[in-house]
Design an enzyme around this catalytic site. Sequence first.
Site, PDB file in Angstrom:
ATOM      1  N   LYS A   1       5.248 -58.829 -14.487  1.00  0.00           N
ATOM      2  CA  LYS A   1       5.023 -59.446 -15.810  1.00  0.00           C
ATOM      3  C   LYS A   1       3.579 -59.204 -16.265  1.00  0.00           C
ATOM      4  CE  LYS A   1       8.741 -62.742 -15.124  1.00  0.00           C
ATOM      5  NZ  LYS A   1       9.212 -64.099 -14.819  1.00  0.00           N
TER       6      LYS A   1
ATOM      7  N   GLN B   1       6.633 -69.506 -13.097  1.00  0.00           N
ATOM      8  CA  GLN B   1       7.646 -68.757 -12.350  1.00  0.00           C
ATOM      9  C   GLN B   1       8.495 -69.719 -11.526  1.00  0.00           C
ATOM     10  OE1 GLN B   1       8.221 -65.514 -12.768  1.00  0.00           O
ATOM     11  NE2 GLN B   1       9.904 -65.524 -11.302  1.00  0.00           N
TER      12      GLN B   1
ATOM     13  N   ASP C   1       9.832 -68.217 -22.096  1.00  0.00           N
ATOM     14  CA  ASP C   1      11.028 -68.047 -21.258  1.00  0.00           C
ATOM     15  C   ASP C   1      12.291 -68.532 -21.980  1.00  0.00           C
ATOM     16  OD1 ASP C   1      10.800 -66.883 -18.680  1.00  0.00           O
ATOM     17  OD2 ASP C   1       9.699 -68.625 -17.931  1.00  0.00           O
TER      18      ASP C   1
HETATM   19  N1  GUN Z   1      12.805 -66.971 -11.890  1.00  0.00           N
HETATM   20  C1  GUN Z   1      13.849 -66.109 -11.965  1.00  0.00           C
HETATM   21  N2  GUN Z   1      13.985 -65.632 -13.222  1.00  0.00           N
HETATM   22  C2  GUN Z   1      13.008 -66.206 -13.952  1.00  0.00           C
HETATM   23  C3  GUN Z   1      12.622 -66.089 -15.315  1.00  0.00           C
HETATM   24  O1  GUN Z   1      13.220 -65.382 -16.131  1.00  0.00           O
HETATM   25  N3  GUN Z   1      11.534 -66.839 -15.682  1.00  0.00           N
HETATM   26  C4  GUN Z   1      10.881 -67.646 -14.821  1.00  0.00           C
HETATM   27  N4  GUN Z   1       9.850 -68.355 -15.284  1.00  0.00           N
HETATM   28  N5  GUN Z   1      11.215 -67.766 -13.543  1.00  0.00           N
HETATM   29  C5  GUN Z   1      12.267 -67.051 -13.118  1.00  0.00           C
END
Ligand code: GUN
Length: 282
Positions: free
Chosen positions: A52, A96, A119
Site C-alpha cells: 500500500k 490494517q 477502506d
Molecule cells: N485486511 C485484509 N484486507 C484488508 C483491507 O482491505 N483493508 C484493511 N484495512 N485491512 C485488511
Amino acid sequence: MAQLIDGKRISQEIKDELKVKVAELKAQGKTGALAVIQVGEDPASSVYVRNKKNACAYIGIESLSYELPKETTQQELLDLIEKLNADSHVRGILVQLPVPAHIDENAIIRAIRPDKDVDGFHPQSVGAMTIGQKGFLPCTPAGIIQLLKRSGIEIAGKHCVVIGRSNIVGKPMALLLLHENGTVTIAHSKTRNLKELCKEADILVVAMGKPRFIGADYVKEGAVVIDVGIHRNENNKLCGDVKFEEVEPLASAITPVPGGVGPMTIAMLMNNCVESIAENEG
Ligand code: GUN
C-alpha cells in the site's frame, strides 16, 4: 480457452490514470496523505502494508506510517485516530486488519471519520453504499466491478452468484453487482445444493476462503469466474478458492491467483485516496 482477466495489467492501468490525476491535483494545490496504521507484526499484514505504501509512492501521494507494538491499547489507537481525524493534511486513514484480539475492531472502524474512511468499512460508508449514496466503496468488491467492466463483461441481467457473506467482500460484492443490474444470489456455508446453484451462475464470485474448493463440477460452460481466495499450498505456492486448471477450460473468462483480484484491492484504495484529496475543501 477462457479469457484471462489480468488484474495485474488492469490495476497498473488504474494506477497510471491516478498518477496523472494526482499531478493535476498537485498543480491546483491539492495534496494530502494516507495514514497507514499497523498494530503488531503479522507477516501477511506487513506485506499488504508495504504494498500500500509503495502504491502511494508510485502514484505520487504521501503515506504516513504508524507501526505500533502489539501491546498498544485500544485507547492509544483511538487517540492516534482522533489526532489523524483532526489533521487536515491526512485525507485517508487505514488501520490494517486484523488488529490484536484485545482491541475491538468495530470500535476502531467507527472511530475513523467517514470522509477519511478510504477502506469503506465505516457503518456510514456501508449504509451509503447500500442505498446508492456517495461514500467510499470497499476496495476488493469495487476492484472486481472494475475488472469486469474493463474486460468488457456485461453485468446487467446476468445471474451473479457470490459465495461468501463477509462484511469486506461477500455482502458489498452482492450489493455492487445489484447496482450494476445483476440478478444476485448470495451463497454461504449453510447454503443447500451449492453445486447446483453455482452451476446456474453466469458470473460466479468465489470468496469462501477454502483453498481449491471450486472444481469444474460447480461451473456452467461459458461462465465468468472471479476467484477472491488467496492461500499457500503445501509447496508454498499461491492458490485461490478455485481449481484453476480444471475450471479454466470451461469458463469464458477467469481471474488467476496471483495476479487477478489481489492487485485490484490496492488500486481501488489508491482511487479512494485520490478522490478524498480531490474533494478536500481544507
Ligand atoms: N485486511 C485484509 N484486507 C484488508 C483491507 O482491505 N483493508 C484493511 N484495512 N485491512 C485488511
